[in-house]
Write a protein that holds these residues in place. Structure first.
Motif, PDB file in Angstrom:
ATOM      1  N   ARG B 174       0.802  -1.218   0.000  1.00 57.56           N
ATOM      2  CA  ARG B 174       0.000   0.000   0.000  1.00 57.56           C
ATOM      3  C   ARG B 174       0.836   1.270   0.000  1.00 57.56           C
ATOM      4  NH1 ARG B 174      -4.749  -2.045   3.974  1.00 57.56           N
ATOM      5  NH2 ARG B 174      -3.051  -3.401   4.611  1.00 57.56           N
ATOM      6  N   SER B 178       0.531   4.151  -2.755  1.00 58.49           N
ATOM      7  CA  SER B 178       0.277   5.576  -2.541  1.00 58.49           C
ATOM      8  C   SER B 178       1.371   6.427  -3.177  1.00 58.49           C
ATOM      9  CB  SER B 178       0.070   5.909  -1.059  1.00 58.49           C
ATOM     10  OG  SER B 178       1.119   5.438  -0.289  1.00 58.49           O
ATOM     11  N   PHE B 179       2.594   5.896  -3.243  1.00 59.22           N
ATOM     12  CA  PHE B 179       3.644   6.593  -4.002  1.00 59.22           C
ATOM     13  C   PHE B 179       3.238   6.743  -5.463  1.00 59.22           C
ATOM     14  CE2 PHE B 179       7.216   5.829  -0.919  1.00 59.22           C
ATOM     15  CZ  PHE B 179       7.576   7.151  -0.833  1.00 59.22           C
ATOM     16  N   VAL B 182       0.453   9.307  -6.127  1.00 61.16           N
ATOM     17  CA  VAL B 182       0.765  10.734  -6.074  1.00 61.16           C
ATOM     18  C   VAL B 182       1.800  11.158  -7.120  1.00 61.16           C
ATOM     19  CG1 VAL B 182       0.146  10.926  -3.638  1.00 61.16           C
ATOM     20  CG2 VAL B 182       2.529  10.523  -4.263  1.00 61.16           C
ATOM     21  N   THR B 183       2.583  10.200  -7.634  1.00 58.43           N
ATOM     22  CA  THR B 183       3.627  10.603  -8.578  1.00 58.43           C
ATOM     23  C   THR B 183       3.223  10.405 -10.043  1.00 58.43           C
ATOM     24  OG1 THR B 183       4.625   8.414  -8.390  1.00 58.43           O
ATOM     25  CG2 THR B 183       5.554  10.142  -7.018  1.00 58.43           C
ATOM     26  N   LEU B 186       2.052  13.318 -12.568  1.00 54.27           N
ATOM     27  CA  LEU B 186       3.077  14.210 -13.100  1.00 54.27           C
ATOM     28  C   LEU B 186       4.005  13.473 -14.074  1.00 54.27           C
ATOM     29  CD1 LEU B 186       3.404  17.188 -12.415  1.00 54.27           C
ATOM     30  CD2 LEU B 186       5.277  16.573 -10.901  1.00 54.27           C
ATOM     31  N   VAL B 191      -0.954  15.870 -15.677  1.00 55.09           N
ATOM     32  CA  VAL B 191      -1.341  17.179 -15.148  1.00 55.09           C
ATOM     33  C   VAL B 191      -0.793  18.335 -15.978  1.00 55.09           C
ATOM     34  CG1 VAL B 191      -2.053  16.924 -12.764  1.00 55.09           C
ATOM     35  CG2 VAL B 191       0.321  16.603 -13.351  1.00 55.09           C
ATOM     36  N   VAL B 192       0.430  18.155 -16.487  1.00 57.00           N
ATOM     37  CA  VAL B 192       1.021  19.164 -17.366  1.00 57.00           C
ATOM     38  C   VAL B 192       1.623  18.418 -18.556  1.00 57.00           C
ATOM     39  CG1 VAL B 192       2.709  21.018 -17.559  1.00 57.00           C
ATOM     40  CG2 VAL B 192       1.708  20.506 -15.340  1.00 57.00           C
TER      41      VAL B 192
END
Lengths: 329, 259, 265
Positions: B174, B178-179, B182-183, B186, B191-192
């Motif tokens: 887990r 979660s790493f 969140v990564t 990007l 996102v960009v």
């Protein structure tokens, strides 16, 4: 202790009509239920799934608000004085935990002490008593999630008793437990009741009732079918009893007065005599039997409690052909 | 091959039962699309109309394609295998007469097939109807986009498979998940656009498999480059091979430990 | 949360979460990374532009930092409401109703998401950076505002969380919908509201009072007037907005629980 008058609870249930349209209909889960429970009683509340047991319990404990009728528990209206009531009663749900799953039992109990604002000497005394009687000591420091079901239930019961409630409500307390755990729990609850705590319990296991509850309430389709001492209900519903006799040597029995059916086994060594309570007594029948044959052993068998309840259900479903929709929440 | 076809159909069916959750998911997807598009287009506008050859229409297209592909490749939220490893149920999967890796890929293709209807098309349609949108000019771009989206799916599956397999060694993956959660946004260019980054960062990102998951199919759709397809093909194969090797070690571990 | 019982519940939760030290550290760290990566987005954009929605990079980072702390706080106390559908489905919410305490404080304290501290921490660091890079004419009131604004923002976003999750009492599958409002607000408040279209702004800045989380307080700190024409004092009233939002959220929660218990419908 508990006073229930014309209690009613409806639910609105959505049913799909086509892809997007929905139709709502009202179903009645509890319909015109009235009963009283006096302080110190132990009452068993039984009924098939969806009969309205849990809904009643939830209204008694303040989780659900009745659609109609009145409930008073311990002089309090559960729906309006939920927190007030919570301090005075204990509730155990067999299938949902009230403990913190990742805390050791000891810490859960300490938290409950502050939640219920119990002073620490009372708390300590009661906890010690429960630890002693329910043999909690070996796993007091184990997180709840690592406990076996039986251990957890003992913890749940303790948690519900730490604030010294006068009434303990148990919803399926023995569900899923092994025989030994069941027996241990029943023994504890019986003792609790003897010492004055009022018990109300729902169960599927009628042995719980046999062991714990002199009084039985049977509910089906939202209405109470029967309410009274277990012995009376038995007599009322099952007018027949069975006398079992073992003979010294195989023999056929002559016709006996009041006996409606004879079943023989073991090649004529054992006979089951079904007789009607209204027409003869066990004593009279026994006297009659020993006049004819030499009896080695005998026993009078009461109908099983399962059988009593089954007959009660059957009686109503025969009476009401159109069964109303009932949901169990 | 027959069993894989059945698995694809089963995967499609399984996901088609959650209609309410699907509607909720669609709404969430659109809300986040609106928020992301607002920020990016505001930036493009201040930069006098284009950043790194993204004009307003291309930026909107980038956002809505990204929102759609997100659910199609299933960037987040695949924990089935990890859960089965943790509970020990994986032993059953390993003893079945199939190749676990390709079997799960087949199921995932079925899921993705359903996601085309529920996750990929709706945000793109929403964006194309309400905002400036840049459609491909060359007809050949369409089949290439389909190939690129499929390669993105396979690559993403490859990454997820490895993350899930990590449970064999970590017992609890887990933290790793979660790493990833969140990564990945990007790293994948969600996102960009990767093209907005400084040059060195672009080089560094394209050296990893991550842009293959989202940025590559978007590049193909926007007719920016076709290098993306080669990048995807390389990483799809590389990750499947890696998954195969890691799975073999995992099986050996299970056999040695006896489950 | 003045009552000691909630302090004890929270202390117990914290202890149990800390007992999985490694997983706690990893999750805390991924919160820091999440926050840092969101900052990277802003920084990447500013390699290509000089202003976003009329604000320079440090000004945007200031708003972003305040929003980050506020969101971290909100998630810390209200984030576990995301699990409300599970509570309802499994019947655990009934156990909550059986205790002599309010249901909302119980829900907030029973599974506090301590790992969100990571996000708050990252926000504070970013805020410190931003404050040293923007021009602020410091007054005692502005010092107070820097401290109060993230807290008030936390209350506002927490209220949003409560209202969004209360909907689960009617629609059990609405978790993802609630997320679009809660996490959506988190994303919205991180940027100047001037970048958003009118409709989105109307909904997320005023109906959901997202503009009061970071945007207006930042304007007040910077001493800048609102390009959209809001009066100057508006940056100072976020604590009031927070109180109103919290009162509304509390009332809405009670209404929702009444519905659940059977008198609300």
């Amino acid at each position: 202790m508990i006073e229930v008058r014309q209690l009613r609870r409806e639910f609105r249930v959505a049913s799909k009509k086509g892809r997007f349209r929905r139709e709502y209909k009202t179903v009645v889960a509890v319909d015109d239920v009235s009963f009283d429970v006096a302080a110190g009683e132990a009452v068993g509340y039984v009924g098939p799934n969806g009969a309205g047991k849990s809904t009643t319990i939830k209204m008694l404990t303040g989780i659900l608000v009745p659609t109609g009728g009145t409930v008073r528990v311990n002089g309090v209206d559960p729906a309006r004085q939920r927190k007030e009531l919570a301090r005075r009663i204990g509730v155990v749900f067999g299938q949902r935990s009230q403990l913190w799953w990742d805390l050791p039992l000891r810490d859960s109990f300490a938290l409950l002490r502050s939640i219920y604002r119990v002073n620490s000497s009372d708390h300590g005394k009661r906890l010690e008593e429960c630890v002693d009687l329910l043999e909690l000591a070996p796993f007091l420091d184990t997180p709840v999630r690592q406990l076996s079901l039986g251990q957890r239930m003992r913890g749940e019961v303790t948690a519900a008793l730490l604030h010294a409630p006068e009434l303990l409500v148990l919803d399926e307390p023995t569900i899923g437990l092994d025989l030994e755990s069941k027996e241990r729990l029943r023994e504890f609850l019986a003792g609790l009741n003897r010492r004055g705590t009022t018990l109300l319990l729902t169960t599927h296991d009628l042995d719980d009732i046999e062991r714990l509850c002199p009084r039985l309430m049977v509910i089906d389709h939202g209405t109470v079918l029967a309410d009274g001492p277990l012995a009376e209900l038995r007599a009322e519903v099952t007018p027949e009893r069975v006398l079992v006799i073992d003979l010294r040597e195989p023999l056929n029995l002559p016709p006996l007065p009041g006996v409606t059916e004879v079943r023989s086994e073991a090649g004529g060594l054992r006979h089951h005599l079904t007789f009607r309570r209204a027409e003869t007594t066990a004593a009279a029948l026994i006297t009659e039997v020993v006049r004819h044959v030499e009896v080695h052993d005998l026993a009078v068998v009461e109908p099983e409690i399962d059988d009593v309840v089954r007959r009660l259900y059957a009686r109503t479903s025969a009476a009401t052909d159109s069964t109303p929709d009932v949901v169990d929440l | 091959m027959r069993v894989h076809a059945d698995l694809i159909i089963a995967g499609f069916r399984r996901y088609s039962t959650y209609r309410q959750a699907m509607l909720a998911g669609m709404t969430t997807n659109v809300v986040f699309g609106l928020l992301r598009a607002a920020v990016l287009t505001a930036a493009v506008r201040t930069a006098s109309g284009t950043i790194a050859a993204y004009d307003i229409a291309a930026t909107y297209t980038y956002v809505w394609l990204g929102q759609g592909l997100l659910g199609f490749v299933l960037l987040w939220g695949d924990t089935t295998l990890a859960t089965r490893v943790r509970t020990g149920d994986v032993v059953v999967d390993l003893y079945r007469p199939w190749n676990l890796q390709t079997a799960m890929l087949a199921e995932d293709v079925g899921r993705a097939g359903y996601a085309v209807v529920t996750r990929l098309v709706p945000p793109i349609a929403f964006g194309a109807l309400l905002f400036p949108f840049r459609w491909p000019e060359h007809p050949l771009t369409w089949p290439l986009f389909v190939v690129s989206a499929l390669l993105a799916l396979v690559t993403c599956y490859g990454v997820r498979f490895l993350i899930n397999l990590a449970t064999f060694w970590l017992l609890d993956n887990r933290g790793l998940v979660s790493f990833w959660n969140v990564t990945s946004g990007l790293l994948c260019g969600m996102v960009v656009p990767v093209a907005f980054y400084p040059g060195w960062a672009q080089v560094a990102l394209w050296a990893t498999p991550f842009p293959a998951l989202l940025q590559a199919p978007i590049n193909v759709f926007l007719e920016r480059d076709y290098f993306s397809l080669a990048h995807q093909a390389f990483w799809a194969v590389a990750l499947l091979v890696a998954g195969h090797l890691v799975l073999r070690r995992a099986v050996r571990k299970v056999v040695v430990q006896g489950g | 949360m003045a009552e000691p019982v909630y302090r004890k519940i929270i202390a117990a939760r914290v202890r149990s979460q800390m007992s999985y030290r490694a997983s706690f550290a990893v999750e805390c760290l991924s919160q820091v990374i999440a926050q840092a990566f969101e900052l990277v987005v802003i920084l990447v954009l500013f390699t290509r532009i000089n202003a976003l929605g009329g604000f320079g990079v440090d000004e945007v980072v200031l708003m972003f930092a305040i929003a980050a702390i506020a969101f971290g706080f909100a998630d810390l106390v209200a984030g576990q409401l995301d699990d409300l559908p599970t509570f309802i489905r499994s019947g655990t919410f009934d156990a909550v109703l059986l205790r002599p305490l309010g249901t909302l404080p119980q829900m907030m304290s029973t599974d506090i998401r301590l790992r969100r501290v990571g996000r708050v921490f990252a926000g504070v660091v970013t805020l410190a950076y931003a404050l040293t890079h923007v021009n602020i004419d410091w007054t005692p009131w502005k010092v107070l505002l820097v401290v109060v604004a993230p807290l008030a923002g936390g209350v506002i976003l927490g209220s949003v969380w409560v209202v969004a999750c209360s909907v689960c009492f009617w629609l059990i599958e609405s978790r993802e919908l609630a997320n679009s409002v809660t996490y959506g607000s988190g994303a919205f408040t991180s940027y100047p509201i001037t970048v958003f279209s009118k409709g989105l702004r109307y909904l997320m800045a005023y109906v959901v009072p997202g503009a009061f989380v970071a945007y207006y307080p930042s304007l007040a700190l910077l001493g800048r007037s609102d390009p959209l024409g809001a009066p100057g004092w508006i940056g100072w009233i976020s604590p009031l907005v927070a109180l109103v939002a919290a009162a509304f959220a509390g009332a809405f929660w009670r209404f929702a629980v009444r519905h659940y218990r059977g008198t609300g419908s």
